[in-house]
Enzyme design. Structure first.
Site, PDB file in Angstrom:
ATOM      1  N   ALA A   1       5.726   4.462   2.171  1.00 52.66           N
ATOM      2  CA  ALA A   1       6.386   5.657   2.701  1.00 52.66           C
ATOM      3  C   ALA A   1       6.906   5.425   4.114  1.00 52.66           C
ATOM      4  O   ALA A   1       8.063   5.736   4.434  1.00 52.66           O
ATOM      5  CB  ALA A   1       5.419   6.840   2.671  1.00 52.66           C
TER       6      ALA A   1
ATOM      7  N   GLY B   1       0.825  -1.189   0.000  1.00 54.53           N
ATOM      8  CA  GLY B   1       0.000   0.000   0.000  1.00 54.53           C
ATOM      9  C   GLY B   1       0.867   1.248   0.000  1.00 54.53           C
ATOM     10  O   GLY B   1       2.076   1.203   0.257  1.00 54.53           O
ATOM     11  N   CYS B   2       0.246   2.392  -0.293  1.00 49.20           N
ATOM     12  CA  CYS B   2       1.008   3.641  -0.412  1.00 49.20           C
ATOM     13  C   CYS B   2       1.530   4.122   0.940  1.00 49.20           C
ATOM     14  O   CYS B   2       2.693   4.513   1.065  1.00 49.20           O
ATOM     15  CB  CYS B   2       0.153   4.713  -1.076  1.00 49.20           C
ATOM     16  SG  CYS B   2      -1.499   4.927  -0.380  1.00 49.20           S
ATOM     17  N   TYR B   3       0.682   4.101   1.973  1.00 48.60           N
ATOM     18  CA  TYR B   3       1.139   4.517   3.302  1.00 48.60           C
ATOM     19  C   TYR B   3       2.277   3.629   3.817  1.00 48.60           C
ATOM     20  O   TYR B   3       3.298   4.138   4.301  1.00 48.60           O
ATOM     21  CB  TYR B   3      -0.022   4.493   4.291  1.00 48.60           C
ATOM     22  CG  TYR B   3      -0.979   5.662   4.218  1.00 48.60           C
ATOM     23  CD1 TYR B   3      -0.542   6.980   4.308  1.00 48.60           C
ATOM     24  CD2 TYR B   3      -2.353   5.444   4.117  1.00 48.60           C
ATOM     25  CE1 TYR B   3      -1.428   8.042   4.270  1.00 48.60           C
ATOM     26  CE2 TYR B   3      -3.253   6.496   4.075  1.00 48.60           C
ATOM     27  CZ  TYR B   3      -2.794   7.796   4.157  1.00 48.60           C
ATOM     28  OH  TYR B   3      -3.688   8.844   4.126  1.00 48.60           O
TER      29      TYR B   3
END
Length: 335
Positions: A154, A149-151
């Site tokens: 990061a 996932g994107c979160y």
């Protein structure tokens, strides 16, 4: 040319995948599945792609259309890859799945965070977690990859090297992160239309956001994660706080960890989400606060780039033995 089939091609991530593939030197978008838009030209749903795909239409789901594919890119809502697993996996075609279906290590963890039983726990172990900076060799040797996932992308880029260096306490970590509205997908809802988002900044998913599980699985830490919605189309900015185990130079730790990584830039300046727009780049920085013995680590990515489509292409390149950076840019679009 290597032919890729895209599931969920009419969504934001699907459109980004097709944009990247249009400029890829070795790959092309073969079949673009988009059930709700089947039969429509690509340019009617993604006008920015009209010149790149002047004659191609979205296809209705038909597993027979996969036969000529060299790799499948699935950008579907969670649960859909499980439902289609037999049809997708039976041909033995390599697959990169962006859904949450096969990211976690266990069916119990999936049920805990997603509130429903996993339909295909027998397949979980066959998927490799697709964060190349940490699992490059495993991805290259795998035929089934679950893109993060994107979160979590990061947060884990910012945190994992610090945890591995034992510079921070893995039991005392807080992640505050903000995402652009495209992270919620293309379907409109009351919380993402213009009047709700414009001029606003809000937290959501307090204490139980699903991506917590991925952050903890990859970082090896216990994490309190709070996501926020920011009034931009794209971008992720994660600000991570951790109790230091000793006085340290977290910037030096990150620089050493990512030396030679083409998509990760570690710099002195606090990163901004806009720096990464349209690219597969991740921008990191970190500080040690002597007064509170706290490490602050920051990461900025494009949620549709390194947080989704870009990372899927990066994984696909590795799986097919291509140059890892083929078709991907380290250069953001600014301003």
């Amino acid at each position: 040319m290597i032919r890729l089939s895209i599931l969920g091609a009419s969504g934001y991530v699907g459109g980004e995948l097709m944009r990247l593939l249009a400029a890829h030197p070795d790959m092309q978008a073969g079949v673009a599945f988009g059930a709700s838009n089947a039969g429509q030209p690509i340019g009617t749903v993604h006008p920015h792609l009209a010149l790149a795909y002047p004659d191609q239409q979205f296809a209705a789901w038909d597993p027979e259309l996969l036969r000529d594919s060299d790799l499948i890119l699935a950008a579907l809502p969670h649960g859909e890859t499980q439902r289609l697993a037999d049809e997708l996996l039976a041909p033995g075609i390599p697959i990169v799945d962006l859904g949450a279906d096969f990211r976690l290590d266990s069916a119990a963890e999936y049920e805990r965070w997603y509130g429903e039983a996993h339909a295909r726990p027998d397949l979980l172990a066959s998927f490799t977690y697709g964060l190349p900076e940490f699992f490059r060799d495993a991805i290259a040797g795998s035929k089934r990859v679950a893109a993060p996932g994107c979160y979590p992308t990061a947060a884990n880029l910012a945190l994992r090297p610090l945890i591995e260096a034992r510079a921070v306490d893995p039991e005392q970590i807080i992640v505050d992160a903000a995402s652009g509205v495209s992270g919620a997908g293309r379907s409109a809802n009351a919380g993402t239309h213009f009047c709700a988002v414009d001029g606003n900044f809000r937290a959501y998913g307090l204490l139980n956001h699903r991506h917590t599980a991925e952050i903890e699985m990859v970082s090896g830490a216990s994490v309190l994660f709070t996501p926020h919605l920011m009034a931009t189309s794209r971008g992720i900015l994660a600000t991570c706080y951790a109790k230091a185990t000793r006085p340290c130079d977290p910037l030096a730790i990150l620089r050493q960890a990512y030396a030679g990584e083409r998509f990760v830039h570690v710099g002195e300046a606090p990163p901004e989400s806009k720096w990464a727009t349209g690219s597969n780049a991740a921008f990191l920085s970190a500080r040690y606060d002597e007064r509170t013995q706290t490490v602050v680590a920051l990461a900025a990515i494009d949620n549709l780039g390194k947080g989704a489509a870009g990372q899927m292409i990066q994984c696909a390149n590795l799986m097919l033995g291509l140059d890892e950076g083929a078709g991907l840019s380290t250069i953001g679009v600014y301003p």
